[in-house]
Design a protein around this motif. Sequence first.
Motif, PDB file in Angstrom:
ATOM      1  N   LYS A 184       0.842  -1.202   0.000  1.00 52.56           N
ATOM      2  CA  LYS A 184       0.000   0.000   0.000  1.00 52.56           C
ATOM      3  C   LYS A 184       0.879   1.256   0.000  1.00 52.56           C
ATOM      4  N   ALA A 185       1.935   1.234   0.815  1.00 54.64           N
ATOM      5  CA  ALA A 185       2.849   2.375   0.867  1.00 54.64           C
ATOM      6  C   ALA A 185       3.524   2.576  -0.488  1.00 54.64           C
ATOM      7  N   GLY A 186       3.975   1.486  -1.096  1.00 50.91           N
ATOM      8  CA  GLY A 186       4.627   1.582  -2.392  1.00 50.91           C
ATOM      9  C   GLY A 186       3.690   2.100  -3.472  1.00 50.91           C
ATOM     10  N   TYR A 187       2.450   1.640  -3.457  1.00 50.12           N
ATOM     11  CA  TYR A 187       1.470   2.084  -4.451  1.00 50.12           C
ATOM     12  C   TYR A 187       1.232   3.592  -4.339  1.00 50.12           C
ATOM     13  N   LEU A 188       1.020   4.098  -3.124  1.00 49.95           N
ATOM     14  CA  LEU A 188       0.736   5.520  -2.947  1.00 49.95           C
ATOM     15  C   LEU A 188       1.972   6.375  -3.191  1.00 49.95           C
ATOM     16  N   PHE A 189       3.141   5.851  -2.887  1.00 47.68           N
ATOM     17  CA  PHE A 189       4.380   6.570  -3.200  1.00 47.68           C
ATOM     18  C   PHE A 189       4.471   6.790  -4.708  1.00 47.68           C
ATOM     19  N   ASP A 190       4.255   5.728  -5.467  1.00 43.82           N
ATOM     20  CA  ASP A 190       4.342   5.800  -6.924  1.00 43.82           C
ATOM     21  C   ASP A 190       3.231   6.675  -7.504  1.00 43.82           C
ATOM     22  N   ARG A 191       2.023   6.484  -7.024  1.00 39.59           N
ATOM     23  CA  ARG A 191       0.897   7.243  -7.574  1.00 39.59           C
ATOM     24  C   ARG A 191       1.026   8.732  -7.282  1.00 39.59           C
ATOM     25  N   SER A 192       1.506   9.065  -6.102  1.00 39.45           N
ATOM     26  CA  SER A 192       1.641  10.488  -5.765  1.00 39.45           C
ATOM     27  C   SER A 192       2.653  11.176  -6.682  1.00 39.45           C
ATOM     28  N   ILE A 193       3.702  10.463  -7.071  1.00 44.99           N
ATOM     29  CA  ILE A 193       4.679  11.032  -8.013  1.00 44.99           C
ATOM     30  C   ILE A 193       4.031  11.231  -9.382  1.00 44.99           C
ATOM     31  N   LYS A 194       3.281  10.239  -9.834  1.00 44.72           N
ATOM     32  CA  LYS A 194       2.622  10.336 -11.132  1.00 44.72           C
ATOM     33  C   LYS A 194       1.545  11.413 -11.138  1.00 44.72           C
ATOM     34  N   GLU A 195       0.954  11.688  -9.982  1.00 43.74           N
ATOM     35  CA  GLU A 195      -0.066  12.743  -9.873  1.00 43.74           C
ATOM     36  C   GLU A 195       0.572  14.114  -9.633  1.00 43.74           C
ATOM     37  N   ASN A 196       1.908  14.142  -9.611  1.00 43.67           N
ATOM     38  CA  ASN A 196       2.670  15.381  -9.401  1.00 43.67           C
ATOM     39  C   ASN A 196       2.430  15.990  -8.020  1.00 43.67           C
ATOM     40  N   ILE A 197       2.161  15.161  -7.053  1.00 51.34           N
ATOM     41  CA  ILE A 197       2.083  15.587  -5.651  1.00 51.34           C
ATOM     42  C   ILE A 197       2.906  14.600  -4.820  1.00 51.34           C
ATOM     43  N   PRO A 198       4.213  14.515  -5.076  1.00 52.26           N
ATOM     44  CA  PRO A 198       5.044  13.486  -4.432  1.00 52.26           C
ATOM     45  C   PRO A 198       5.067  13.622  -2.916  1.00 52.26           C
ATOM     46  N   ARG A 199       5.136  12.466  -2.286  1.00 45.77           N
ATOM     47  CA  ARG A 199       5.291  12.421  -0.831  1.00 45.77           C
ATOM     48  C   ARG A 199       6.790  12.481  -0.551  1.00 45.77           C
ATOM     49  N   LYS A 200       7.292  13.661  -0.177  1.00 40.60           N
ATOM     50  CA  LYS A 200       8.737  13.883  -0.081  1.00 40.60           C
ATOM     51  C   LYS A 200       9.332  13.488   1.267  1.00 40.60           C
ATOM     52  N   GLY A 201       8.536  12.892   2.108  1.00 42.32           N
ATOM     53  CA  GLY A 201       9.008  12.392   3.395  1.00 42.32           C
ATOM     54  C   GLY A 201       8.051  11.349   3.909  1.00 42.32           C
ATOM     55  N   ASP A 202       8.507  10.569   4.892  1.00 48.21           N
ATOM     56  CA  ASP A 202       7.666   9.491   5.399  1.00 48.21           C
ATOM     57  C   ASP A 202       6.432   9.996   6.122  1.00 48.21           C
ATOM     58  N   ASP A 203       6.500  11.222   6.685  1.00 48.94           N
ATOM     59  CA  ASP A 203       5.344  11.741   7.410  1.00 48.94           C
ATOM     60  C   ASP A 203       4.167  11.994   6.473  1.00 48.94           C
ATOM     61  N   SER A 204       4.432  12.598   5.298  1.00 52.23           N
ATOM     62  CA  SER A 204       3.340  12.870   4.369  1.00 52.23           C
ATOM     63  C   SER A 204       2.820  11.587   3.728  1.00 52.23           C
ATOM     64  N   LEU A 205       3.702  10.604   3.519  1.00 46.20           N
ATOM     65  CA  LEU A 205       3.247   9.323   2.980  1.00 46.20           C
ATOM     66  C   LEU A 205       2.404   8.576   4.008  1.00 46.20           C
ATOM     67  N   LEU A 206       2.823   8.596   5.255  1.00 42.52           N
ATOM     68  CA  LEU A 206       2.055   7.939   6.318  1.00 42.52           C
ATOM     69  C   LEU A 206       0.666   8.564   6.450  1.00 42.52           C
ATOM     70  N   ALA A 207       0.599   9.893   6.365  1.00 43.45           N
ATOM     71  CA  ALA A 207      -0.699  10.565   6.462  1.00 43.45           C
ATOM     72  C   ALA A 207      -1.622  10.127   5.330  1.00 43.45           C
ATOM     73  N   LEU A 208      -1.076  10.025   4.121  1.00 43.11           N
ATOM     74  CA  LEU A 208      -1.895   9.625   2.981  1.00 43.11           C
ATOM     75  C   LEU A 208      -2.349   8.176   3.099  1.00 43.11           C
ATOM     76  N   ILE A 209      -1.470   7.307   3.582  1.00 37.59           N
ATOM     77  CA  ILE A 209      -1.829   5.893   3.735  1.00 37.59           C
ATOM     78  C   ILE A 209      -2.985   5.721   4.704  1.00 37.59           C
ATOM     79  N   THR A 210      -2.863   6.345   5.876  1.00 37.24           N
ATOM     80  CA  THR A 210      -3.893   6.158   6.904  1.00 37.24           C
ATOM     81  C   THR A 210      -5.218   6.808   6.517  1.00 37.24           C
ATOM     82  N   LEU A 211      -5.165   7.782   5.602  1.00 30.63           N
ATOM     83  CA  LEU A 211      -6.397   8.408   5.117  1.00 30.63           C
ATOM     84  C   LEU A 211      -7.014   7.604   3.980  1.00 30.63           C
TER      85      LEU A 211
END
Length: 379
Positions: A184-211
């Motif tokens: 799940k983390a890998g999917y959202l990491f990749d998708r956020s880059i493709k959507e041009n809203i990259p998760r540039k740290g683990d805190d923003s990726l964690l927030a997106l995952i739990t949401l």
Amino acid sequence: MIQNNTSYPKDSRRCVFSTGNDAYIPHAVVSLLSFKKFNPLFDVFILCTNISGENRKLCTYCGIIPIEINLSHTFYQQWQYPKECYYHFKAPEVFFSMGYEYSVYIDGDTYCAGKFSWESTPSFHIAGASYNTIGDFFIEIGDYENVKASFGLNEQSVFDRERIQSGVLIYNNRALLNSDYFNKAGYLFDRSIKENIPRKGDDSLLALITLFYPELETFVVNLNYNFIDYINYASSGPINNDLDGDVIAKCIVYHFINSKPWFLSDYYPNYPHKYFCYKWLEVMINNFSQQDIKRCYPDFYKPDIIDSSKVKFYWFKSQPNFGDWITPYLYKKICGTEVQFIDPLETDQNVIIATGSIMRLCGPNTIVWGSGIRDRYQD
């Protein structure tokens, strides 16, 4: 979302870990040692891509096991922070395979000052402290509208769900493995880059995952398990009020968000920050060899004193006082030579201070054998 005090099963194997690239490993070692001091039953690990021979020896000496894994295929881009900051998303899978039901993650810019409770089993996937909602966090970092539009998020859910603060996390390894957390983390990491809203740290990726995956149940612990002073604390100067003492007395993990303890500085935003910086450095100095201090933290390195005839001491001698005057006695007993007195504030030479309430005189050129302060109000 569950809100309660932290509590974990008595009979489960426990591990604590940090992550980092090779340059960050020494910081992680210090933070993990501070944790181990108060939580001796935990096994201790570092997840990294690779580790130098010097840092491997350091980990071995400190009783920490490095685990080398390469997740570049998943976290294929990095920004301000190295890719290893995302490695804790792999931890539940790694540690469950090793027999650990739960794992605790702490960042290398933390100091542990107390014991983690471990009593009963709440139902959660991820536990940690929370200072705001996920919506508030996305507004703070300036990508709320883009995230909401790209991921089709419900506005109410964005502001209803608490954001678990990275830096100190408790993972239910079995539950996260069953939930396919890493993928799940890998999917959202990749998708956020493709959507041009990259998760540039683990805190923003964690927030997106739990949401994005509301089935991941979060457990909110007391803020003392990840105390961040710039958010909820605004004091300065020496301890002179109940808040300072309360912070120090109750803090379980202090998180150095802005000013890191390994940077030599005369500025501290408040007294607890200064106190915990010094405690972090104390762990480093007491556990690292002289060679490792020189290699990792040259600003704090003190050369060995090999010629006792050149040793200078300071003690308070304006008036007779047993606690101060025992210093020259101890020196002569231990070293067998006459002691040389010098004021550390009047020389650039290394000066040793020992007994007496003279810790206030510590500076770049002082070496402390054992000293203290008279009371908490002493400047």
